[in-house]
Scaffold this motif. Structure first.
Motif, PDB file in Angstrom:
ATOM      1  N   ASP A  99       0.828  -1.201   0.000  1.00  0.00           N
ATOM      2  CA  ASP A  99       0.000   0.000   0.000  1.00  0.00           C
ATOM      3  C   ASP A  99       0.869   1.260   0.000  1.00  0.00           C
ATOM      4  OD1 ASP A  99      -2.751   1.140   0.234  1.00  0.00           O
ATOM      5  OD2 ASP A  99      -1.953   1.930   2.118  1.00  0.00           O
ATOM      6  N   ALA A 102       2.269   1.846  -3.424  1.00  0.00           N
ATOM      7  CA  ALA A 102       1.270   2.465  -4.319  1.00  0.00           C
ATOM      8  C   ALA A 102       1.127   3.948  -4.005  1.00  0.00           C
ATOM      9  CB  ALA A 102      -0.071   1.742  -4.184  1.00  0.00           C
ATOM     10  N   LYS A 103       1.098   4.291  -2.711  1.00  0.00           N
ATOM     11  CA  LYS A 103       0.954   5.708  -2.344  1.00  0.00           C
ATOM     12  C   LYS A 103       2.156   6.537  -2.799  1.00  0.00           C
ATOM     13  CE  LYS A 103      -2.099   5.237   1.628  1.00  0.00           C
ATOM     14  NZ  LYS A 103      -2.174   4.736   3.002  1.00  0.00           N
ATOM     15  N   THR A 104       3.315   5.923  -2.854  1.00  0.00           N
ATOM     16  CA  THR A 104       4.532   6.645  -3.231  1.00  0.00           C
ATOM     17  C   THR A 104       4.636   6.829  -4.751  1.00  0.00           C
ATOM     18  OG1 THR A 104       5.606   5.583  -1.335  1.00  0.00           O
ATOM     19  CG2 THR A 104       7.053   6.696  -2.893  1.00  0.00           C
ATOM     20  N   TYR A 243      11.255   8.594   0.847  1.00  0.00           N
ATOM     21  CA  TYR A 243       9.961   9.031   0.301  1.00  0.00           C
ATOM     22  C   TYR A 243       8.830   8.149   0.833  1.00  0.00           C
ATOM     23  CZ  TYR A 243      12.001  12.392  -2.966  1.00  0.00           C
ATOM     24  OH  TYR A 243      12.636  13.476  -3.513  1.00  0.00           O
ATOM     25  N   HIS A 245       8.645   6.701   3.646  1.00  0.00           N
ATOM     26  CA  HIS A 245       8.329   7.059   5.036  1.00  0.00           C
ATOM     27  C   HIS A 245       7.404   8.270   5.133  1.00  0.00           C
ATOM     28  CE1 HIS A 245      11.676   4.439   6.734  1.00  0.00           C
ATOM     29  NE2 HIS A 245      10.628   4.145   7.437  1.00  0.00           N
ATOM     30  N   ARG A 246       7.393   9.105   4.108  1.00  0.00           N
ATOM     31  CA  ARG A 246       6.500  10.269   4.157  1.00  0.00           C
ATOM     32  C   ARG A 246       5.026   9.865   4.124  1.00  0.00           C
ATOM     33  NH1 ARG A 246       9.157  15.122   0.454  1.00  0.00           N
ATOM     34  NH2 ARG A 246      11.277  14.855   1.257  1.00  0.00           N
ATOM     35  N   VAL A 247       4.743   8.704   3.558  1.00  0.00           N
ATOM     36  CA  VAL A 247       3.336   8.306   3.404  1.00  0.00           C
ATOM     37  C   VAL A 247       2.969   7.077   4.243  1.00  0.00           C
ATOM     38  CG1 VAL A 247       3.197   9.288   1.083  1.00  0.00           C
ATOM     39  CG2 VAL A 247       3.780   6.881   1.339  1.00  0.00           C
ATOM     40  N   LYS A 248       3.953   6.541   4.947  1.00  0.00           N
ATOM     41  CA  LYS A 248       3.693   5.343   5.767  1.00  0.00           C
ATOM     42  C   LYS A 248       2.917   5.718   7.032  1.00  0.00           C
ATOM     43  CE  LYS A 248       5.909   2.660   8.736  1.00  0.00           C
ATOM     44  NZ  LYS A 248       4.844   1.735   9.096  1.00  0.00           N
ATOM     45  N   PRO A 249       1.917   4.907   7.417  1.00  0.00           N
ATOM     46  CA  PRO A 249       1.245   5.178   8.692  1.00  0.00           C
ATOM     47  C   PRO A 249       2.262   5.165   9.836  1.00  0.00           C
ATOM     48  CG  PRO A 249       0.145   3.369   7.514  1.00  0.00           C
ATOM     49  CD  PRO A 249       1.379   3.718   6.736  1.00  0.00           C
ATOM     50  N   VAL A 250       2.081   6.043  10.809  1.00  0.00           N
ATOM     51  CA  VAL A 250       3.115   6.263  11.823  1.00  0.00           C
ATOM     52  C   VAL A 250       3.101   5.213  12.935  1.00  0.00           C
ATOM     53  CG1 VAL A 250       4.005   7.930  13.495  1.00  0.00           C
ATOM     54  CG2 VAL A 250       3.107   8.736  11.316  1.00  0.00           C
ATOM     55  N   PHE A 251       1.891   4.749  13.310  1.00  0.00           N
ATOM     56  CA  PHE A 251       1.784   3.857  14.478  1.00  0.00           C
ATOM     57  C   PHE A 251       1.310   2.454  14.115  1.00  0.00           C
ATOM     58  CE2 PHE A 251       1.364   7.975  16.722  1.00  0.00           C
ATOM     59  CZ  PHE A 251       2.387   7.799  17.637  1.00  0.00           C
ATOM     60  N   SER A 252       1.450   2.049  12.856  1.00  0.00           N
ATOM     61  CA  SER A 252       0.769   0.823  12.432  1.00  0.00           C
ATOM     62  C   SER A 252       1.412  -0.454  12.972  1.00  0.00           C
ATOM     63  CB  SER A 252       0.677   0.761  10.914  1.00  0.00           C
ATOM     64  OG  SER A 252       1.965   0.730  10.349  1.00  0.00           O
TER      65      SER A 252
END
Lengths: 366, 366
Positions: A99, A102-104, A243, A245-252
């Motif tokens: 995911d 894909a966001k990146t 890059y 890490h900019r879109v990765k959920p922070v606490f998942s």
């Protein structure tokens, strides 16, 4: 009614699978005695070190996980022999990494290449982002990648190419020289899915230094024995990882998953025993199933194997149901793109379960 | 280098916070004795029933979680008094529900409305999907929503409006009649974030029958004491929930999170004790901090309160650091949009910790 995206309206409706408890009820089975050979899990159970560390930390689950997972990244980097800046951790297993990829990378209309039959979640995740699948091909008879079909599928809109090695569900490896050829034929990101690499002994880390468009996808769900904890990781070019890490959920990555992953990596004996048991079980199952004349078993370098069952007189739904009545779950492969309704996938189990399974199978096919 | 999306290049680079272990080392503290008043957690610890159930299931974490979570949905529906088809569960807490909402609704350029200062993760998640924030306003002095600012922000491109009640970090409630007015002024989805509703005793479920554009967001991280396990849920129109399920990750609720959530809901006494302790602590902290002349404390209906510290002669970074030296973490609010560098947020703790905190604070401000 609110304005749902047109794209979402075109996706397949969600049909939940039956839960284990439902299955057990339906077939009048003890849920704790079901033989699980459907999900490529680790039959050894989790690392005892991990279980102990979780026990000691259960009283802390009211507090948030760390957003900073550098300690675990360092251990993963050390396990893989890469730099810590080249690692990203997923809190929903490798699926979250997909995911985040894909966001990146994906804008609606961008293309990605898959080689059916292969892991279906690539498509599930990428289609949500408006990406368009382009189909290459896995040569099932030879159990190898049809390299030309990948090269022909590349276009200027290709953003990602998925190569699964060992391939799920067929179990064959992709030649390293074929991976090189793909890497050199595109500036798309080439995602080499090594979820099962430990069972084959072959990985592609050495290519990282040469190709900045290589990304290696891995998981704690297989040899690490932590499928229930949903931990995955990716290894790639460090600028690209930043890059992501900019879109990765922070606490998942949840608190217990963080601890379980970390302590399992501290337990190399467990990882080795996991691997040995899985390989032993794979070899036994291959050998025994190959003796059954109605089955065509495909040689595998993973912890599962693909079986062509068309000569049994049953389709995959029917044989899966017969096995289920006897307390065994295998994977009915009819939902895999590129396979018809005459394939099942059988995962490794304990040697005792393997013997029971072979007996049950022989009885069903008599 | 692969072609990263332009949108991603424009997002803020990721700067990980310091880990607890790092903080403890830096300030020479025992990590197990740090007083956590920074993250709105539950000071009671998790439900003993949940801990017991986890203990009994640790040996199974090598197996995948259920993709079918109907059993937990039924318990949530019963807790909330809604239908099971109106419930969706998030495996990365309410944060995953936010991502699924964006996937269901947002095309690049669509707008969403937030009322700073409020929960910052709405923006983090939605901006990744190319959504454009439009800012309404929370009236800090009155600690209430500036309703007109929301109504004025609505445009034909508005897809989602976030209303946080009690509002994080200010602690004030939004009037039910204001929520009605917003629901009637738009066909956008109105997300009412009730993460902290139990501490206020007020929720907005009764509006679900009247408005199909209402969505209620909740979490197991607060009164349920499971912040470390990352479980959230949403309640909304059942047709809309079905669309959300098409894009929701299938296995994101990990095995232990599923068990912890389920057993906590079986323990209403724990939930009640959690709530009582948090309210007792909140009232004590409000009363004691209000006596300190350099502080302006805002009345809150949640498990935290906002404090204006500009008369202390310190900014929020400085006072947080002073507290940290004494073993207390509070939230420096300077990263909240709409607040300057003179605000902290203080969460409830145990009564013993509260007393220690008040003493420490008095000493620092002497």
């Amino acid at each position: 009614m609110v304005r749902v995206k047109e794209l979402v309206k075109k996706l397949d409706p969600y049909v939940p699978g039956r839960s284990n408890a439902d299955l057990a009820r339906a077939y009048n089975l003890d849920p704790d005695k079901i033989i699980r050979m459907g999900s490529n899990e680790n039959p050894l159970g989790p690392s005892p070190w991990a279980v102990k560390a979780l026990q000691e930390n259960l009283h802390k689950i009211n507090t948030y996980p760390e957003s900073n997972t550098d300690d675990l990244k360092r251990k993963i980097a050390s396990y893989a022999g890469v730099n810590v800046e080249e690692v990203i951790i997923g809190g929903d297993g490798a699926d979250e990494i997909l995911d985040v990829l894909a966001k990146t990378l994906i804008e609606p209309g961008d293309e990605y290449i898959v080689h059916p039959p292969s892991y279906m979640y690539y498509e599930f995740t990428f289609n949500i982002h408006g990406a368009v699948p382009v189909y290459a091909r896995w040569d099932i008879e030879k159990n190898q990648l049809d390299l030309d079909s990948v090269l022909e599928a590349i276009s200027p809109r290709t953003k990602v190419i998925f190569l699964c090695t060992p391939n799920n569900p067929t179990g064959g490896l992709i030649d390293k020289k074929d991976i090189r050829t793909v890497l050199e034929s595109t500036d798309a990101l080439v995602v080499v899915d090594e979820a099962y690499w430990e069972f084959s002994g072959v990985n592609n880390l050495e290519l990282l230094a040469e190709y900045d468009n290589l990304f290696i996808l891995r998981t704690f769900s297989k040899v690490m024995g932590l499928a229930g904890m949903r931990i995955g990781y990716g290894i790639g070019n460090k600028e690209f990882i930043q890059y992501m890490h900019r879109v990765k959920p922070v606490f998942s990555l949840n608190k217990l998953s963080h601890i379980a992953a970390s302590t399992t990596l501290d337990d190399p004996d467990y990882i080795e025993r996991s691997n040995e048991l899985s390989i032993q079980s794979r070899d036994y199952l291959y050998h025994e199933m190959s003796k059954i004349p109605q089955l065509k078993v495909y040689q595998s370098l993973a912890n599962y194997m693909l079986v062509d069952i068309r000569d049994t007189g049953m389709n995959s739904r029917e044989i899966s149901e017969e096995l289920m009545k006897n307390g065994v779950i295998v994977r009915d492969c009819s939902s895999f793109r590129g396979l018809d309704e005459y394939w099942i996938r059988v995962s490794v189990a304990t040697m005792e379960e393997d013997e029971q399974f072979i007996n049950i199978l022989q009885n069903i096919l008599q």
